[in-house]
Design a protein around this motif. Structure first.
Motif, mmCIF file in Angstrom:
data_model
loop_
_atom_site.group_PDB
_atom_site.id
_atom_site.type_symbol
_atom_site.label_atom_id
_atom_site.label_comp_id
_atom_site.label_asym_id
_atom_site.label_seq_id
_atom_site.Cartn_x
_atom_site.Cartn_y
_atom_site.Cartn_z
ATOM 1 N N LYS A 53 91.181 51.950 -29.879
ATOM 2 C CA LYS A 53 91.488 50.847 -28.972
ATOM 3 C C LYS A 53 91.483 51.375 -27.547
ATOM 4 O O LYS A 53 92.172 52.354 -27.248
ATOM 5 N N GLY A 73 92.766 49.284 -32.876
ATOM 6 C CA GLY A 73 94.029 49.124 -33.556
ATOM 7 C C GLY A 73 95.181 49.796 -32.856
ATOM 8 O O GLY A 73 95.037 50.396 -31.803
ATOM 9 N N GLU A 74 96.349 49.659 -33.448
ATOM 10 C CA GLU A 74 97.570 50.192 -32.877
ATOM 11 C C GLU A 74 97.971 51.465 -33.607
ATOM 12 O O GLU A 74 97.922 51.534 -34.822
ATOM 13 N N TRP A 133 89.323 46.326 -28.866
ATOM 14 C CA TRP A 133 88.873 47.165 -29.973
ATOM 15 C C TRP A 133 87.395 47.418 -29.798
ATOM 16 O O TRP A 133 86.609 46.505 -29.578
ATOM 17 N N GLY A 192 99.971 40.615 -39.421
ATOM 18 C CA GLY A 192 101.385 40.850 -39.125
ATOM 19 C C GLY A 192 102.043 41.875 -40.008
ATOM 20 O O GLY A 192 103.276 41.984 -40.054
ATOM 21 N N SER A 193 101.245 42.673 -40.727
ATOM 22 C CA SER A 193 101.806 43.687 -41.622
ATOM 23 C C SER A 193 100.714 44.675 -42.000
ATOM 24 O O SER A 193 99.548 44.288 -42.138
ATOM 25 N N GLY A 215 93.035 46.325 -36.189
ATOM 26 C CA GLY A 215 93.206 44.938 -35.811
ATOM 27 C C GLY A 215 93.618 44.044 -36.970
ATOM 28 O O GLY A 215 94.267 43.019 -36.764
ATOM 29 N N GLU A 271 93.734 55.055 -34.733
ATOM 30 C CA GLU A 271 94.376 54.899 -36.031
ATOM 31 C C GLU A 271 93.370 55.303 -37.093
ATOM 32 O O GLU A 271 92.153 55.136 -36.899
ATOM 33 N N SER A 291 95.814 44.701 -39.387
ATOM 34 C CA SER A 291 97.266 44.703 -39.559
ATOM 35 C C SER A 291 97.944 43.872 -38.477
ATOM 36 O O SER A 291 98.969 43.223 -38.725
ATOM 37 N N ASP A 292 97.375 43.848 -37.273
ATOM 38 C CA ASP A 292 97.907 42.986 -36.215
ATOM 39 C C ASP A 292 97.744 41.513 -36.570
ATOM 40 O O ASP A 292 98.665 40.709 -36.416
ATOM 41 N N ARG A 293 96.561 41.148 -37.035
ATOM 42 C CA ARG A 293 96.267 39.749 -37.334
ATOM 43 C C ARG A 293 97.108 39.231 -38.508
ATOM 44 O O ARG A 293 97.539 38.080 -38.517
#
Length: 248
Positions: free
Chosen positions: A222, A84-85, A231, A18-19, A12, A148, A14-16
């Protein structure tokens, strides 16, 4: 002189942000973990609350707030819950321990393959715990799970679990394989194989291993439902703190 810090983010986080990787600069080559969190909170104020409750890994080891870290270290900020993704690259290579018994992979898992790593002539018992994706949880239908991992650190902490088992149940051999990416309903996400001279140790060690995996291994999950996603935390009944649990 200016020092550039490279910090990996997972799940989560890296999502928040943006990288999966962020950079900050300081005028000193070293700071404490607590100071690093303060710097991140100042640079990314919209994520400050999340940063404060996250954990930092230094050179693939959990670091407490007073640990001194260097700009040249391998650094990662780990979210306080799992989730997470998955990575988009299906060709991501497996991450494997030197002896081949601990594996993070995007490929399907089979119990026979993992068991074969621990079956030896001097052992009379072997057991495999197989974790799969279930469809229904508390009345809610799951479509799939997505995993992940901070792969090299995950392998390192799985090795630690094997060492703990060998100390508590002398002679025990352990192998753990965990899948990352998309894991559909009824597919296998994790296999823990344990062998020992006698069956009692196998049962006890297997249960211990799965609980320790939940406590200290940096793998995030996730849950994807028909109408959303979430999550999921470790579900151990108390706040997740891998730093405290490392010495359990």
């Amino acid at each position: 002189m200016t020092y550039t810090w490279t910090i990996q983010l997972f799940a989560g986080l890296s999502d928040r942000f943006g990288s999966p990787i962020i950079h900050i600069e300081t005028d000193t080559p070293s700071v404490t973990v607590s100071e690093l969190k303060q710097l991140l909170a100042a640079k990314f104020p919209e994520q400050a609350d999340l940063v404060r409750i996250s954990f930092v890994a230094c050179n693939q080891t959990y670091a407490s707030d007073d640990t001194i870290i260097q700009a040249s270290d391998e650094l990662a900020v780990l979210p306080p819950v799992s989730g997470g993704e998955p990575e988009e690259n299906e060709d991501t290579p497996d991450c494997t321990s030197a002896d081949g018994r601990y594996v993070i992979t995007k490929h399907s898992l089979t119990s026979d393959e993992v068991l074969a790593k621990v079956i030896v002539p001097e052992h009379g018992a072997a057991i495999a715990f197989v974790g799969t994706t279930r469809e229904w949880t508390q009345g809610q239908r799951t479509i799939r799970l997505e995993y992940e991992a901070y792969a090299p650190m995950a392998v390192r902490t799985m090795e630690q679990i094997g060492e703990e088992l060998a100390q508590r149940w002398p002679g025990t051999l352990t192998a753990i394989s965990h899948r990352i990416g998309v894991v559909d309903i009824a597919e296998t996400s994790v296999i823990i194989a344990v062998s020992s001279p006698h069956r009692d140790a196998c049962y006890d060690a297997s249960r211990y291993a799965i609980e320790r995996l939940k406590q200290i291994v940096p793998i995030w999950k996730k849950e994807i439902w028909e109408d959303g996603s979430e999550w999921k935390g470790h579900q151990l009944g108390s706040p997740w703190n891998p730093i405290q649990q490392l010495s359990n």
